[in-house]
Structures are given as structure tokens and as C-alpha cells.
Write an enzyme that holds these catalytic residues in place. Structure first.
Site, PDB file in Angstrom:
ATOM      1  N   ASP A   1      32.772  31.428  43.192  1.00 13.61           N
ATOM      2  CA  ASP A   1      33.899  31.810  44.054  1.00 13.61           C
ATOM      3  C   ASP A   1      34.301  30.586  44.864  1.00 13.61           C
ATOM      4  OD1 ASP A   1      34.815  34.919  45.119  1.00 13.61           O
ATOM      5  OD2 ASP A   1      35.547  33.137  46.180  1.00 13.61           O
TER       6      ASP A   1
ATOM      7  N   LYS B   1      31.702  32.890  51.522  1.00 16.56           N
ATOM      8  CA  LYS B   1      31.222  34.055  50.779  1.00 16.56           C
ATOM      9  C   LYS B   1      29.993  33.688  49.939  1.00 16.56           C
ATOM     10  CE  LYS B   1      33.890  37.594  48.423  1.00 16.56           C
ATOM     11  NZ  LYS B   1      35.094  37.746  47.613  1.00 16.56           N
TER      12      LYS B   1
ATOM     13  N   LEU C   1      35.324  50.734  36.375  1.00 15.43           N
ATOM     14  CA  LEU C   1      34.381  51.157  37.422  1.00 15.43           C
ATOM     15  C   LEU C   1      35.109  51.824  38.570  1.00 15.43           C
ATOM     16  CD1 LEU C   1      32.393  47.792  37.727  1.00 15.43           C
ATOM     17  CD2 LEU C   1      31.963  49.690  36.166  1.00 15.43           C
TER      18      LEU C   1
ATOM     19  N   LYS D   1      43.996  49.814  29.980  1.00 18.25           N
ATOM     20  CA  LYS D   1      43.642  49.878  31.400  1.00 18.25           C
ATOM     21  C   LYS D   1      44.816  50.426  32.234  1.00 18.25           C
ATOM     22  CE  LYS D   1      41.926  48.864  35.407  1.00 18.25           C
ATOM     23  NZ  LYS D   1      40.710  49.306  36.018  1.00 18.25           N
TER      24      LYS D   1
ATOM     25  N   ASN E   1      44.622  54.188  34.247  1.00 14.68           N
ATOM     26  CA  ASN E   1      44.776  54.387  35.689  1.00 14.68           C
ATOM     27  C   ASN E   1      46.063  55.158  36.007  1.00 14.68           C
ATOM     28  OD1 ASN E   1      42.398  53.268  36.417  1.00 14.68           O
ATOM     29  ND2 ASN E   1      43.248  51.531  37.526  1.00 14.68           N
TER      30      ASN E   1
ATOM     31  N   PHE F   1      39.939  64.939  38.438  1.00 16.34           N
ATOM     32  CA  PHE F   1      41.198  64.393  38.976  1.00 16.34           C
ATOM     33  C   PHE F   1      42.275  65.441  39.177  1.00 16.34           C
ATOM     34  CE2 PHE F   1      40.698  59.904  39.750  1.00 16.34           C
ATOM     35  CZ  PHE F   1      39.385  59.773  39.341  1.00 16.34           C
TER      36      PHE F   1
ATOM     37  N   CYS G   1      43.347  50.207  43.515  1.00 17.33           N
ATOM     38  CA  CYS G   1      43.701  50.239  42.089  1.00 17.33           C
ATOM     39  C   CYS G   1      44.914  51.095  41.771  1.00 17.33           C
ATOM     40  CB  CYS G   1      42.506  50.706  41.283  1.00 17.33           C
ATOM     41  SG  CYS G   1      41.048  49.714  41.602  1.00 17.33           S
TER      42      CYS G   1
HETATM   43  C1  UGA Z   1      39.921  53.899  39.894  1.00 18.47           C
HETATM   44  C2  UGA Z   1      39.545  54.452  38.505  1.00 18.47           C
HETATM   45  O1  UGA Z   1      38.985  55.762  38.655  1.00 18.47           O
HETATM   46  C3  UGA Z   1      38.540  53.531  37.805  1.00 18.47           C
HETATM   47  O2  UGA Z   1      38.286  54.015  36.502  1.00 18.47           O
HETATM   48  C4  UGA Z   1      39.119  52.130  37.725  1.00 18.47           C
HETATM   49  O3  UGA Z   1      38.236  51.199  37.128  1.00 18.47           O
HETATM   50  C5  UGA Z   1      39.436  51.641  39.118  1.00 18.47           C
HETATM   51  O4  UGA Z   1      40.380  52.550  39.740  1.00 18.47           O
HETATM   52  C6  UGA Z   1      40.025  50.249  39.009  1.00 18.47           C
HETATM   53  O5  UGA Z   1      41.102  50.095  38.420  1.00 18.47           O
HETATM   54  O6  UGA Z   1      39.368  49.283  39.422  1.00 18.47           O
HETATM   55  P1  UGA Z   1      38.786  53.914  42.323  1.00 18.47           P
HETATM   56  O7  UGA Z   1      40.057  53.309  42.812  1.00 18.47           O
HETATM   57  O8  UGA Z   1      37.504  53.319  42.745  1.00 18.47           O
HETATM   58  O9  UGA Z   1      38.749  53.921  40.706  1.00 18.47           O
HETATM   59  O10 UGA Z   1      38.757  55.407  42.829  1.00 18.47           O
HETATM   60  P2  UGA Z   1      38.926  56.879  42.227  1.00 18.47           P
HETATM   61  O11 UGA Z   1      37.655  57.591  42.358  1.00 18.47           O
HETATM   62  O12 UGA Z   1      39.582  56.862  40.912  1.00 18.47           O
HETATM   63  O13 UGA Z   1      39.923  57.509  43.320  1.00 18.47           O
HETATM   64  C7  UGA Z   1      41.227  56.945  43.537  1.00 18.47           C
HETATM   65  C8  UGA Z   1      41.986  57.736  44.566  1.00 18.47           C
HETATM   66  O14 UGA Z   1      42.364  59.015  44.043  1.00 18.47           O
HETATM   67  C9  UGA Z   1      41.200  58.065  45.850  1.00 18.47           C
HETATM   68  O15 UGA Z   1      42.057  57.889  46.949  1.00 18.47           O
HETATM   69  C10 UGA Z   1      40.809  59.512  45.693  1.00 18.47           C
HETATM   70  O16 UGA Z   1      40.649  60.162  46.928  1.00 18.47           O
HETATM   71  C11 UGA Z   1      42.022  60.048  44.942  1.00 18.47           C
HETATM   72  N1  UGA Z   1      41.744  61.274  44.156  1.00 18.47           N
HETATM   73  C12 UGA Z   1      40.881  61.252  43.115  1.00 18.47           C
HETATM   74  C13 UGA Z   1      42.415  62.450  44.474  1.00 18.47           C
HETATM   75  O17 UGA Z   1      43.233  62.511  45.426  1.00 18.47           O
HETATM   76  N2  UGA Z   1      42.180  63.575  43.721  1.00 18.47           N
HETATM   77  C14 UGA Z   1      41.325  63.568  42.669  1.00 18.47           C
HETATM   78  O18 UGA Z   1      41.164  64.619  42.031  1.00 18.47           O
HETATM   79  C15 UGA Z   1      40.652  62.371  42.368  1.00 18.47           C
END
Ligand code: UGA
Length: 434
Positions: free
Chosen positions: A30, A35, A153, A208, A212, A253, A264
Site C-alpha cells: 500500500d 497504514k 465478500l 460482478k 450487486n 435480500f 458497494c
Molecule cells: C455487498 C454484496 O452482498 C457482496 O456480495 C459484494 O461482494 C459486496 O457488496 C461488494 O461489492 O464488495 P456488502 O456491501 O458488504 O456486500 O453488504 P450486504 O450485506 O450486501 O448489504 C448491503 C446493504 O443492503 C446494507 O445496507 C443492508 O442493510 C441492505 N440490505 C440487505 C437490505 O436493506 N435488505 C436486505 O434484505 C439485505
């Protein structure tokens, strides 16, 4: 196998550490020297469940190293993962200058074959651009390949996801690149039994974006259904359950709430809309997804304003500043929408979050920050829930009611049971439930 990871942000650090855990010899690079110095002292730049222990274990075993020298990183390994940031630009297009810079710098130091793997989420055809850049800046007469290996992830469960992925996707242009990546992932494929998909680079990049964006679409869909439920006197939880049992739809979801956030979904949906537009497709479906997501926050803000009538000088307690539980990440978190709006309206805010408070305070020092939920709720005229932290579901409601000035809860994550909250004496409203 030796592996270099450039970028020790969320994706880079988790990926590098997990590669070390499965036995590879990993060097994380990095350009932020502070860091790197902190990581060498085993101080984590992010909070992720289980990460610190795993970093320590692998550093002590001599399999995980840190450097700020890209030259050292380039000479260290044949395979170089690029996991640098791609922040959104003005129109939602990702800023690829860090990816380009890594391409230039690696090219300048290459002394033999290298495989450059894009791990950051990048627009389709970034692989092509990276190849052009490396070719242009190469100093030695050596071969190289470019590949795409998108990460899936989730923050908060990243380590679990890394070892138990649903699939591993690689986009390659040569047998050699495919073989190297297969070798890296072999222990994970063996243990988890996941599919290892090989495709061309553009398809991997699009997998990807499409994944998402589809998940964001599911969330916006159920949030739109929740709005209809509110008008029709139906219960979105029951509707989602009924829908989700259909295996073609699936249960995940479909949790209605205050909308998706994080580093993301908002950025990736913006980027997908933008890149589709650039290559000639108007992705109106995803524009609606964005609009519904913004609409959820506005809808709940209007509900707060309606409930309080005059927001000025009212004490509002907010539970949850992280964009979701299990992380201290506040990027695009709902709280970043509500806090400035309510402050502008003159509210007196009291905030609680078990891990994200310090980060949030750097941006918003004005409100009061409390470590305990009941202290946070004391004297409040309204309590707003924005993150589904498990601690919130465990609050003793009788005690909560006693400390609040007016027992009013607006639950943006459907954490509490409506009947229980009302029986405990609260004026309670949530998302899409009667
Ligand atoms: C998301 C994807 O789930 C990962 O597969 C992906 O790798 C990642 O983005 C990325 O591109 O790096 P993440 O952002 O860590 O992961 O979080 P999620 O668990 O997917 O939740 C995203 C948002 O959706 C949160 O604000 C969560 O509260 C919201 N959410 C999730 C809802 O409002 N309702 C749901 O049913 C699920």
C-alpha cells in the site's frame, strides 16, 4: 505460492490474509506508509470479525508481509492482485486512476512474466485498458497476462464468505492465467466444493456488476412492496416470507427497511447505469432501483417530521450509524442522510452505535454520542432505528419507555415486534407493517 496484493483496503487486506491462511506466501502493498506501519504493528485499518486474529496468526507464521514499495511487490510474486479503491466520480462513473497507476508502476518494474488480476470492482473493459497501459509502460521484454477475479465478500462476514464462497469467477485470456488462478484457489475449492467459473474478462467484470445490481434490485423491489403494504394494510414480512419460499425467488435480500447503503451497492449501481449508458443502453430499471432507495429515506424522514410536527429543539435518539451490523463502515449509511437533515431542522441528536460511533463523530462532531442504548434514549421524544444491530432487539422495552420523554419509535429496520412494542406502551411504526 507467492502472491502480491496491491491495496490494503477492505478487499485487499481480507483477500491477502485469507490467501495466507490457506498456505500462500503473501505480500500486501500500500502506498499509505502510515497504514503499512500500523499493519506491521498488527493494528487493523478496518473492523472485520476475525480479521485481526487471522492477520496476527499469519504474520507470526511468516506467511503475511507488508510493504509500501510497489517495486518490492512486483518483484515478489508472479501473480499480482490489484485491490485498490475505485471511488465514484462526478457522474457515478468509477475513478480508475489508482488502477491505472498500479498498472504503470508494476509495468516499470517487471523482470519476468506477471499475471495482473483485477480484484477491485471495475467497469467492463477495464481489463483491456489495463493491458494497454502495461504494454505502454513496460521496460523489459517480458510476457504478461491480465485477468479479472471479482470479489463477492460481504462486510461483517467477509472471512466466512472467502472460505465458503457460492462461486469463484475468473475472467482470463490464456491457459497460463487460468492455471495460476486455479492453483491459488484450489484449497478453497476443495474444502467448500464451490464452482470455479472460467470465462472471458468482460463477462467476469459484468458478473460482478450484474450480481450487486440484482441484489440491490431485490431490496428496492421489496421496499416498493412495503410501501404498497403500508397503504393496503398488509405485512411486508409475511409477503416476503410467502414470496421467498418459492425457490426461484429465494428468501434472502427481501428484508424491507430504510434502504441499502455501504461502499458497494450504491456505487456499483451508479457505475452500472453509467457504463451501460456509455455503451448505448439506457438502464431505466436500475434508475428506478436508485430512486426507490432514495425514496425510502425520504419517506421515513417525512414520517419523523409528521410525528414530531415541529422538529426544532426535539431530542431524537438514533440507534445505528454503520450501514449494516457487524461493521464500523459508515459509507452511504442511512445515518449519513438523517443526521444532517435532522440537525438542519434543529433537532438535538443523541447517537448510539457499538462500533461505528468514532468514525461517525469525525464527520459529525455536533451530536451527543452514548455508549449505552438506554442512556442514548433518555429524555428522547423519538427513537429512530437505522441499523439492525442485535443489541437493539434485546433492549428491555419497559425500561426504554421509562427513560424516554415520549415513547415513540420509528423502526427503519423492522427490528422490533410491532405488537410487543405497542403493548409496552410505544407509538411504534416500522417499514411495510401495519
Ligand atoms: C455487498 C454484496 O452482498 C457482496 O456480495 C459484494 O461482494 C459486496 O457488496 C461488494 O461489492 O464488495 P456488502 O456491501 O458488504 O456486500 O453488504 P450486504 O450485506 O450486501 O448489504 C448491503 C446493504 O443492503 C446494507 O445496507 C443492508 O442493510 C441492505 N440490505 C440487505 C437490505 O436493506 N435488505 C436486505 O434484505 C439485505
Amino acid at each position: 505460492m507467492k502472491i502480491t496484493i496491491v491495496g490494503t483496503g477492505y478487499v485487499g487486506l481480507v483477500t491477502g490474509t485469507c490467501f495466507a491462511e490457506i498456505g500462500h506466501d503473501v505480500l500486501c502493498v500500500d502506498n499509505d506508509e502510515r497504514k503499512i506501519a500500523a499493519l506491521r504493528k498488527l493494528q487493523m485499518p478496518i473492523y472485520e470479525d476475525g480479521l485481526e486474529d487471522m492477520v496476527r496468526r499469519n504474520v507470526e507464521a511468516g506467511r503475511l508481509h507488508f510493504t509500501s514499495s510497489i517495486r518490492e511487490g512486483t518483484l515478489f510474486a508472479e501473480v499480482i492482485f490489484i485491490a485498490v479503491g475505485t471511488p465514484p466520480g462526478y457522474h457515478g462513473e468509477p475513478n480508475l486512476s489508482y488502477v491505472e497507476q498500479v498498472g504503470r508502476e508494476v509495468a516499470a518494474h517487471m523482470d519476468g512474466y506477471r499475471l495482473l488480476v483485477e480484484k477491485s470492482t471495475v467497469p467492463v473493459n477495464t481489463g483491456e485498458q489495463l493491458k494497454r497501459t502495461v504494454t505502454k509502460y513496460l521496460r523489459a521484454d517480458v510476457d504478461f497476462d491480465v485477468a479479472s477475479n471479482p470479489e463477492f465478500l460481504r462486510e461483517g462476514t467477509a472471512i466466512h464468505d472467502a472460505f465458503k464462497p457460492d462461486r469463484i469467477v475468473i475472467g482470463v485470456e490464456s491457459e497460463r492465467a487460468a492455471k495460476l488462478l486455479r492453483e491459488i484457489y484450489e484449497p478453497i475449492i476443495r474444502d467448500s466444493g464451490c464452482e470455479f467459473l472460467t470465462m472471458n474478462i468482460a463477462s467476469a467484470e459484468l458478473t460482478k456488476h450484474a450480481s450487486n445490481s440484482f441484489l440491490a434490485t431485490k431490496i428496492s423491489f421489496i421496499n416498493a412492496v412495503a410501501r404498497v403494504c403500508e397503504l393496503a394494510g398488509a405485512d411486508v414480512e409475511q409477503v416476503a416470507h410467502g414470496m421467498g419460499l418459492d425457490r426461484r425467488i429465494g428468501r434472502s435480500f427481501l428484508r424491507a427497511g430504510v434502504g441499502y447503503g455501504g461502499s458497494c451497492f450504491p456505487k456499483d449501481v451508479d457505475a452500472f447505469v453509467y457504463l451501460a449508458d456509455q455503451i448505448g443502453y439506457d438502464f431505466t430499471l436500475l434508475k428506478e432501483v436508485q430512486k426507490i432507495n432514495r425514496g425510502q429515506r425520504e419517506h421515513i424522514l417525512r414520517r419523523i417530521q409528521h410525528e414530531l410536527w415541529v422538529v426544532n429543539d426535539k431530542v431524537i435518539a438514533i440507534l445505528g450509524l454503520a450501514f449494516k451490523p457487524g461493521t464500523d463502515d459508515i459509507r452511504e449509511s442511512p445515518a449519513l442522510f438523517f443526521v444532517p437533515h435532522l440537525l438542519k431542522d434543529g433537532a438535538r441528536l443523541k447517537l448510539w452505535d457499538p462500533v461505528a460511533a468514532a468514525k461517525f463523530r469525525e464527520l459529525h462532531p455536533e451530536p451527543e454520542y452514548l455508549d449505552d442504548i438506554l442512556d442514548c434514549a433518555r429524555d428522547a421524544e423519538l427513537l429512530l432505528i437505522l441499523t439492525d444491530w442485535p443489541q437493539i432487539a434485546e433492549i428491555p422495552l419497559d425500561k426504554l419507555r421509562d427513560v424516554m420523554k415520549c415513547p415513540v419509535i420509528i423502526d427503519g429496520r423492522n427490528v422490533l415486534d410491532p405488537a410487543t412494542a405497542r403493548n409496552a406502551g410505544f407509538t411504534y411504526s416500522s417499514v411495510g407493517r401495519p
